[in-house]
Design a protein around this motif. Structure first.
Motif, mmCIF file in Angstrom:
data_model
loop_
_atom_site.group_PDB
_atom_site.id
_atom_site.type_symbol
_atom_site.label_atom_id
_atom_site.label_comp_id
_atom_site.label_asym_id
_atom_site.label_seq_id
_atom_site.Cartn_x
_atom_site.Cartn_y
_atom_site.Cartn_z
ATOM 1 N N VAL B 97 0.844 -1.206 0.000
ATOM 2 C CA VAL B 97 0.000 0.000 0.000
ATOM 3 C C VAL B 97 0.876 1.252 0.000
ATOM 4 O O VAL B 97 0.666 2.188 -0.786
ATOM 5 C CB VAL B 97 -0.961 -0.009 1.223
ATOM 6 C CG1 VAL B 97 -1.677 1.321 1.359
ATOM 7 C CG2 VAL B 97 -1.970 -1.134 1.085
ATOM 8 N N LEU B 101 1.335 4.271 -2.738
ATOM 9 C CA LEU B 101 1.298 5.712 -2.423
ATOM 10 C C LEU B 101 2.563 6.390 -2.947
ATOM 11 O O LEU B 101 2.509 7.474 -3.520
ATOM 12 C CB LEU B 101 1.182 5.930 -0.905
ATOM 13 C CG LEU B 101 -0.136 5.540 -0.244
ATOM 14 C CD1 LEU B 101 -0.086 5.808 1.246
ATOM 15 C CD2 LEU B 101 -1.283 6.325 -0.852
ATOM 16 N N LEU B 113 -4.135 11.084 -4.593
ATOM 17 C CA LEU B 113 -3.789 10.956 -3.169
ATOM 18 C C LEU B 113 -4.736 11.802 -2.320
ATOM 19 O O LEU B 113 -5.205 11.379 -1.261
ATOM 20 C CB LEU B 113 -2.340 11.403 -2.965
ATOM 21 C CG LEU B 113 -1.682 11.011 -1.668
ATOM 22 C CD1 LEU B 113 -1.454 9.521 -1.641
ATOM 23 C CD2 LEU B 113 -0.364 11.732 -1.509
ATOM 24 N N LEU B 114 -5.009 12.986 -2.847
ATOM 25 C CA LEU B 114 -5.897 13.904 -2.141
ATOM 26 C C LEU B 114 -7.313 13.326 -2.057
ATOM 27 O O LEU B 114 -7.949 13.368 -1.002
ATOM 28 C CB LEU B 114 -5.904 15.241 -2.894
ATOM 29 C CG LEU B 114 -6.140 16.487 -2.045
ATOM 30 C CD1 LEU B 114 -5.026 16.659 -1.037
ATOM 31 C CD2 LEU B 114 -6.257 17.707 -2.927
ATOM 32 N N GLU B 116 -8.097 10.199 -2.185
ATOM 33 C CA GLU B 116 -8.031 9.049 -1.268
ATOM 34 C C GLU B 116 -8.143 9.514 0.178
ATOM 35 O O GLU B 116 -8.878 8.937 0.971
ATOM 36 C CB GLU B 116 -6.708 8.305 -1.507
ATOM 37 C CG GLU B 116 -6.535 7.035 -0.710
ATOM 38 C CD GLU B 116 -5.706 7.209 0.550
ATOM 39 O OE1 GLU B 116 -5.984 6.486 1.513
ATOM 40 O OE2 GLU B 116 -4.815 8.071 0.579
ATOM 41 N N GLN B 117 -7.458 10.603 0.469
ATOM 42 C CA GLN B 117 -7.483 11.130 1.834
ATOM 43 C C GLN B 117 -8.868 11.657 2.195
ATOM 44 O O GLN B 117 -9.358 11.429 3.304
ATOM 45 C CB GLN B 117 -6.442 12.252 1.975
ATOM 46 C CG GLN B 117 -5.012 11.759 2.032
ATOM 47 C CD GLN B 117 -4.781 10.868 3.220
ATOM 48 O OE1 GLN B 117 -5.001 11.267 4.353
ATOM 49 N NE2 GLN B 117 -4.350 9.642 2.974
ATOM 50 N N ALA B 120 -11.144 8.657 2.630
ATOM 51 C CA ALA B 120 -10.798 7.959 3.874
ATOM 52 C C ALA B 120 -11.313 8.726 5.083
ATOM 53 O O ALA B 120 -11.869 8.144 6.021
ATOM 54 C CB ALA B 120 -9.285 7.779 3.967
ATOM 55 N N THR B 121 -11.147 10.044 5.059
ATOM 56 C CA THR B 121 -11.605 10.858 6.190
ATOM 57 C C THR B 121 -13.125 10.793 6.320
ATOM 58 O O THR B 121 -13.657 10.629 7.423
ATOM 59 C CB THR B 121 -11.149 12.325 6.001
ATOM 60 O OG1 THR B 121 -9.761 12.314 5.705
ATOM 61 C CG2 THR B 121 -11.406 13.152 7.238
ATOM 62 N N THR B 124 -14.147 7.452 7.599
ATOM 63 C CA THR B 124 -13.811 7.343 9.021
ATOM 64 C C THR B 124 -14.850 8.057 9.872
ATOM 65 O O THR B 124 -15.317 7.537 10.882
ATOM 66 C CB THR B 124 -12.421 7.948 9.284
ATOM 67 O OG1 THR B 124 -11.498 7.326 8.414
ATOM 68 C CG2 THR B 124 -11.995 7.760 10.712
ATOM 69 N N LEU B 128 -17.082 6.071 12.476
ATOM 70 C CA LEU B 128 -16.702 6.244 13.891
ATOM 71 C C LEU B 128 -17.807 5.827 14.873
ATOM 72 O O LEU B 128 -17.529 5.083 15.821
ATOM 73 C CB LEU B 128 -16.251 7.690 14.132
ATOM 74 C CG LEU B 128 -15.656 7.978 15.508
ATOM 75 C CD1 LEU B 128 -14.402 7.140 15.736
ATOM 76 C CD2 LEU B 128 -15.332 9.451 15.660
#
Lengths: 76, 140
Positions: B97, B101, B113-114, B116-117, B120-121, B124, B128
């Motif tokens: 992984v 990246l 990448l941005l 993905e972030q 992911a955020t 999450t 949560l």
């Protein structure tokens, strides 16, 4: 787009460092989850998503940190 | 055939779990190391028999506790090996992984990448409450 350019201009050593930190975080989370009997695969892969927010969320959930913010009862 | 495997088979032969095959006999004739191993086993057997005759003990009752401990130890070793194997697999996946990246960064695919972030955020944040719920369930 300024911000995007700023990311591009990061020195390569910083990217390598970031990747290493991400990897270390994931491995530490995996080992800790294994030791605590949590779902190690889920948490380990979760640790790969982001740094340090994944680690902080892991700590928040597994250490049951919401208890700290619960109002104390009078008799406690 | 390698000597280690032959010696494992010889141990089985010694304890009567299998008969000695022609191939093993042939190997013993040529290999000094394995012959020595076999002789040490048979010498141990004859020493034990003599000792038993001298002391008058004809049978040795197996210690159940010792057997249980040995099995527990063996289970522990197997479990530890399984854990190590899983850990190595996890490190391999994690390296894959992180390597992906790294490639994204190297080829300048930072927008990916941005994204993905961001995804992911968001995931999450959505996940949560479920994680907390699972943790609470475990606590109760």
């Amino acid at each position: 787009m300024k911000q995007h350019n700023d990311i591009v201009e990061l020195p390569p050593i910083l990217w390598v460092l970031l990747c290493l930190v991400l990897l270390t975080q994931a491995i530490l989370i995996y080992k800790d989850a294994e030791w605590r009997g949590e779902n190690k695969w889920f948490w380990g892969l979760f640790g790969l998503l982001n740094v340090p927010s994944s680690g902080l969320i892991y700590l928040f959930v597994t250490r049951r940190c919401w208890r700290w913010f619960r109002p104390k009862k009078r008799d406690e | 055939m390698d000597c280690k495997r032959i010696q494992e088979q010889l141990t089985d032969v010694f304890f009567g779990e299998q008969d000695m095959s022609g191939q093993q006999k042939e190997h013993l004739e040529h290999c000094e190391e394995c012959r020595g191993y076999w002789e040490s086993l048979t010498a141990f057997d004859s020493e034990l028999r003599e000792e038993m005759k001298e002391t008058g003990i004809l049978t040795i009752e197996p210690d159940e506790m010792l057997i249980r401990q040995a099995f527990a130890k063996a289970d522990g070793v197997l479990e530890e090996r399984g854990k190590n194997r899983q850990f190595i697999l996890f490190v391999g996946i994690a390296l894959g992984v992180v390597g992906c990246l790294g490639l994204m960064i190297a080829f300048g695919k930072l927008d990916l990448l941005l994204y993905e972030q961001v995804v992911a955020t968001l995931l999450t944040l959505i996940g949560l409450p479920f994680m907390v719920r699972q943790s609470l369930k475990k606590e109760w």
